[in-house]
Motif scaffolding. Structure first.
Motif, PDB file in Angstrom:
ATOM      1  N   GLY B 127      31.399  40.939  49.400  1.00  0.00           N
ATOM      2  CA  GLY B 127      32.813  40.659  49.166  1.00  0.00           C
ATOM      3  C   GLY B 127      33.310  41.133  47.818  1.00  0.00           C
ATOM      4  N   LEU B 128      32.882  42.318  47.407  1.00  0.00           N
ATOM      5  CA  LEU B 128      33.290  42.794  46.090  1.00  0.00           C
ATOM      6  C   LEU B 128      34.672  43.413  46.110  1.00  0.00           C
ATOM      7  CD1 LEU B 128      29.919  44.377  44.931  1.00  0.00           C
ATOM      8  CD2 LEU B 128      30.858  42.143  44.361  1.00  0.00           C
ATOM      9  N   GLY B 129      35.144  43.803  47.274  1.00  0.00           N
ATOM     10  CA  GLY B 129      36.484  44.378  47.341  1.00  0.00           C
ATOM     11  C   GLY B 129      36.447  45.814  47.791  1.00  0.00           C
ATOM     12  N   GLU B 130      37.411  46.555  47.316  1.00  0.00           N
ATOM     13  CA  GLU B 130      37.607  47.926  47.755  1.00  0.00           C
ATOM     14  C   GLU B 130      36.874  48.891  46.829  1.00  0.00           C
ATOM     15  OE1 GLU B 130      41.770  48.806  47.768  1.00  0.00           O
ATOM     16  OE2 GLU B 130      41.313  50.961  47.755  1.00  0.00           O
ATOM     17  N   PRO B 131      36.116  49.802  47.391  1.00  0.00           N
ATOM     18  CA  PRO B 131      35.436  50.775  46.522  1.00  0.00           C
ATOM     19  C   PRO B 131      36.445  51.745  45.910  1.00  0.00           C
ATOM     20  CG  PRO B 131      34.957  51.231  48.842  1.00  0.00           C
ATOM     21  CD  PRO B 131      35.805  49.996  48.809  1.00  0.00           C
ATOM     22  N   VAL B 132      36.364  51.906  44.614  1.00  0.00           N
ATOM     23  CA  VAL B 132      37.281  52.802  43.902  1.00  0.00           C
ATOM     24  C   VAL B 132      36.504  53.535  42.813  1.00  0.00           C
ATOM     25  CG1 VAL B 132      39.338  51.351  44.245  1.00  0.00           C
ATOM     26  CG2 VAL B 132      37.869  50.949  42.278  1.00  0.00           C
ATOM     27  N   ALA B 155      26.291  55.099  33.525  1.00  0.00           N
ATOM     28  CA  ALA B 155      27.558  54.779  34.188  1.00  0.00           C
ATOM     29  C   ALA B 155      27.288  53.980  35.457  1.00  0.00           C
ATOM     30  CB  ALA B 155      28.303  56.064  34.527  1.00  0.00           C
ATOM     31  N   PRO B 156      28.237  53.158  35.876  1.00  0.00           N
ATOM     32  CA  PRO B 156      28.021  52.399  37.106  1.00  0.00           C
ATOM     33  C   PRO B 156      27.951  53.323  38.318  1.00  0.00           C
ATOM     34  CG  PRO B 156      30.254  52.073  36.270  1.00  0.00           C
ATOM     35  CD  PRO B 156      29.525  52.842  35.237  1.00  0.00           C
ATOM     36  N   ASP B 157      27.146  52.923  39.324  1.00  0.00           N
ATOM     37  CA  ASP B 157      27.035  53.716  40.544  1.00  0.00           C
ATOM     38  C   ASP B 157      28.199  53.461  41.478  1.00  0.00           C
ATOM     39  OD1 ASP B 157      23.620  52.913  40.284  1.00  0.00           O
ATOM     40  OD2 ASP B 157      24.507  54.877  39.899  1.00  0.00           O
ATOM     41  N   GLU B 158      28.661  52.225  41.474  1.00  0.00           N
ATOM     42  CA  GLU B 158      29.776  51.883  42.349  1.00  0.00           C
ATOM     43  C   GLU B 158      30.732  50.995  41.583  1.00  0.00           C
ATOM     44  OE1 GLU B 158      26.306  51.225  45.554  1.00  0.00           O
ATOM     45  OE2 GLU B 158      28.095  49.994  45.876  1.00  0.00           O
ATOM     46  N   VAL B 159      32.004  51.136  41.913  1.00  0.00           N
ATOM     47  CA  VAL B 159      33.028  50.300  41.295  1.00  0.00           C
ATOM     48  C   VAL B 159      33.897  49.723  42.409  1.00  0.00           C
ATOM     49  CG1 VAL B 159      34.984  50.207  39.679  1.00  0.00           C
ATOM     50  CG2 VAL B 159      33.075  51.790  39.251  1.00  0.00           C
ATOM     51  N   TYR B 160      34.237  48.459  42.274  1.00  0.00           N
ATOM     52  CA  TYR B 160      35.097  47.824  43.274  1.00  0.00           C
ATOM     53  C   TYR B 160      36.211  47.066  42.584  1.00  0.00           C
ATOM     54  CZ  TYR B 160      31.157  48.677  46.340  1.00  0.00           C
ATOM     55  OH  TYR B 160      30.151  49.273  47.044  1.00  0.00           O
ATOM     56  N   GLY B 162      38.768  43.854  43.715  1.00  0.00           N
ATOM     57  CA  GLY B 162      39.048  42.912  44.792  1.00  0.00           C
ATOM     58  C   GLY B 162      39.842  41.727  44.295  1.00  0.00           C
ATOM     59  N   GLU B 163      40.421  41.014  45.249  1.00  0.00           N
ATOM     60  CA  GLU B 163      41.155  39.811  44.898  1.00  0.00           C
ATOM     61  C   GLU B 163      40.871  38.780  45.970  1.00  0.00           C
ATOM     62  OE1 GLU B 163      45.579  38.892  43.248  1.00  0.00           O
ATOM     63  OE2 GLU B 163      45.042  40.988  43.432  1.00  0.00           O
ATOM     64  N   PRO B 164      40.739  37.501  45.780  1.00  0.00           N
ATOM     65  CA  PRO B 164      40.808  36.863  44.463  1.00  0.00           C
ATOM     66  C   PRO B 164      39.620  37.226  43.605  1.00  0.00           C
ATOM     67  CG  PRO B 164      40.102  35.293  46.139  1.00  0.00           C
ATOM     68  CD  PRO B 164      40.427  36.557  46.844  1.00  0.00           C
ATOM     69  N   PRO B 165      39.562  36.942  42.347  1.00  0.00           N
ATOM     70  CA  PRO B 165      40.530  36.157  41.596  1.00  0.00           C
ATOM     71  C   PRO B 165      41.858  36.857  41.386  1.00  0.00           C
ATOM     72  CG  PRO B 165      38.423  36.253  40.461  1.00  0.00           C
ATOM     73  CD  PRO B 165      38.366  37.260  41.539  1.00  0.00           C
ATOM     74  N   ARG B 166      42.861  36.063  41.143  1.00  0.00           N
ATOM     75  CA  ARG B 166      44.196  36.502  40.893  1.00  0.00           C
ATOM     76  C   ARG B 166      44.230  37.531  39.773  1.00  0.00           C
ATOM     77  NH1 ARG B 166      48.834  35.010  37.926  1.00  0.00           N
ATOM     78  NH2 ARG B 166      50.568  34.436  39.252  1.00  0.00           N
ATOM     79  N   GLY B 167      44.875  38.623  40.022  1.00  0.00           N
ATOM     80  CA  GLY B 167      44.938  39.665  39.006  1.00  0.00           C
ATOM     81  C   GLY B 167      43.863  40.710  39.203  1.00  0.00           C
ATOM     82  N   GLY B 168      42.975  40.433  40.102  1.00  0.00           N
ATOM     83  CA  GLY B 168      41.974  41.425  40.464  1.00  0.00           C
ATOM     84  C   GLY B 168      40.680  41.295  39.699  1.00  0.00           C
TER      85      GLY B 168
END
Lengths: 175, 284
Positions: B127-132, B155-160, B162-168
């Motif tokens: 549940g980390l959110g959307e991959p970006v 560098a990170p391999d993946e970045v996500y 997501g919400e909640p928490p509020r504000g992302g």
């Protein structure tokens, strides 16, 4: 088994936070705690004020924490009079206006007084249940209750005087 | 009929108030008890709903419910034993609660599937959110995204995002790295998340199992909390709007939580404490 408390728990939260989603959150928290504590519940103790106390606590915490302090706006049902003889339109309009004024007066009370009025009259709890739900000594409930009624009477009297002086009198109700 | 407008006797006013109460337009009562109870009734081996993708309100209910289920077991301990556990933790207080181990990481895999074949579905369960990309993540949130600058991490391999928490929440995933063990049942070495909020201090953390150690640490001059052997834990924070919410850990591993300005940072992984503190010290 707990469903029958659902409505009053939700409404108790709603009267504090004024928002359906927040009220639902607070109510859920209350029921979750209720399920867990059922085994420990003192026999003979009243369940309803106990769970109300939990939800009112939750709701008050949420209201305090929310930086956005929206003013609570309760709405009245837009209804036709139930039962009895149909009133004249004038009577209905007057009664409705009076209710709105009373509601505004209640919402203008300070928070503790408003809570007592809401618990005693909107949720129909007894004085003892109100004391338990709010976590106050009974004497405090009594005195806040009396104070709230006194303030309401003053406010309504002031409203009435203003109405009379502004000449917007429509006091021609047929007996 | 009592006319509420007339400042009359107490009797009239009280009748009027009762009448008013009957006429308040409440929103419809949602099916709260059913929602809570259906979570309680779900059998442990059954196919799991994706816990982390539920709305925050339900997640909170699940987390607290799970806590209370654990606490129910804990009730079997004598009061003295319970007090000892609580005192041993001895922190001035971060609200942390323990969830029983969720089989969620396994349940949606077909039986007999290769246990090491983790990948994209695994991320969904987390549940980390959307991959970006990192650049996209920076543009999506209002705060300045902090990144570990420790050279060996890279560098990170993946970045996500997501919400909640509020504000992302921005989540950075680091997979295999030399010297960094993988968290159980995943291909993740280090997970770093951040979001706008404040850790809720002042509520004593209770309900952590005897296998979990909780320790106060310092991270860049701020208070931090290190938890070892905490497979599933929920911590409370105050979001940007001041509402207290709960956030579950994502990996069945160790956790470092700390506050940096307006951000709550969380480092999860099967890494040792000094390794975690080192990574955290280089976050900027």
């Amino acid at each position: 088994m707990l469903e029958r408390y659902q409505e009053i728990v939700f409404r108790a939260a709603y009267l504090v936070v004024g928002d359906a989603a927040e009220a639902e959150d607070a109510a859920q928290e209350a029921f979750v705690k209720a399920y867990a504590a059922l085994g420990r519940f003192r026999p003979g103790a009243q369940f309803r004020p106990w769970i109300l106390r939990i939800v009112v606590n939750e709701a008050r915490n949420r209201r305090k924490a929310t930086r956005r302090r929206a003013s609570l706006a309760l709405r009245l049902l837009d209804e036709r009079r139930s039962g009895g003889a149909a009133p004249s339109p004038e009577a209905a309009a007057l009664a409705d206006e009076a209710r709105q004024r009373l509601l505004a007066a209640v919402m203008g009370l300070r928070e503790e007084d408003r809570l007592v009025i809401a618990h005693r009259y909107f949720l129909d709890l007894s004085e003892a249940e109100t004391a338990e739900a709010l976590g106050w000594p009974r004497g405090t409930v009594k005195s806040r209750h009396a104070r709230a009624l006194g303030r309401l009477r003053e406010q309504l009297a002031a409203d009435e005087e203003q109405a009379m002086h502004s000449g917007a009198s429509r006091r021609s109700i047929d007996g | 009929m009592a006319e509420p407008g007339r400042a009359g006797s107490a009797q009239n006013l009280q009748e009027a108030l009762h009448e008013l109460g009957d006429r308040i337009a409440y929103p419809p009562t949602p099916p709260i008890v059913v929602a809570v109870r259906s979570r309680l009734a779900a059998p442990p081996g059954a196919r799991r709903f994706p816990l982390f993708s539920l709305p925050a309100g339900i997640r909170l209910a699940c987390a607290v419910l799970a806590l209370l289920l654990v606490a129910g077991v804990g009730m079997a301990l004598s009061p003295a034993a319970r007090t000892t556990v609580a005192e041993r933790l001895g922190l001035p207080g971060i609200a942390i609660m323990h969830l029983p181990a969720l089989p969620s990481l396994d349940a949606s895999r077909a039986p007999g599937a290769d246990a090491t074949a983790v990948g994209a579905p695994d991320r969904e369960r987390l549940g980390l959110g959307e991959p970006v990309t990192l650049a996209e993540a920076r543009s999506r949130v209002a705060y300045r995204v902090l990144v570990p600058t420790l050279p060996e991490l890279g560098a990170p391999d993946e970045v996500y995002v997501g919400e909640p928490p509020r504000g992302g929440q921005v989540a950075l995933v680091y997979r295999e790295r030399p010297g960094v063990p993988l968290a159980p049942e995943t291909d993740i070495g280090v997970l770093l998340t951040q979001f706008d909020g404040s850790l809720v201090i002042g509520q004593f953390g209770k309900g952590l199992g005897p296998g979990t150690q909780l320790e106060g640490v310092q991270v860049a001059g701020a208070n931090g909390y290190w938890m070892e052997g905490a497979p599933h834990v929920v911590f409370r924070y105050q979001d940007g709007a001041g509402v207290v919410r709960s956030e579950p850990t994502r990996l069945a591993a160790n956790v470092l939580l700390w506050q940096r300005g307006d951000l709550v940072l969380r480092l999860e992984g099967a890494i040792a404490k000094d390794q975690a503190l080192r990574i955290a010290a280089w976050v900027g």
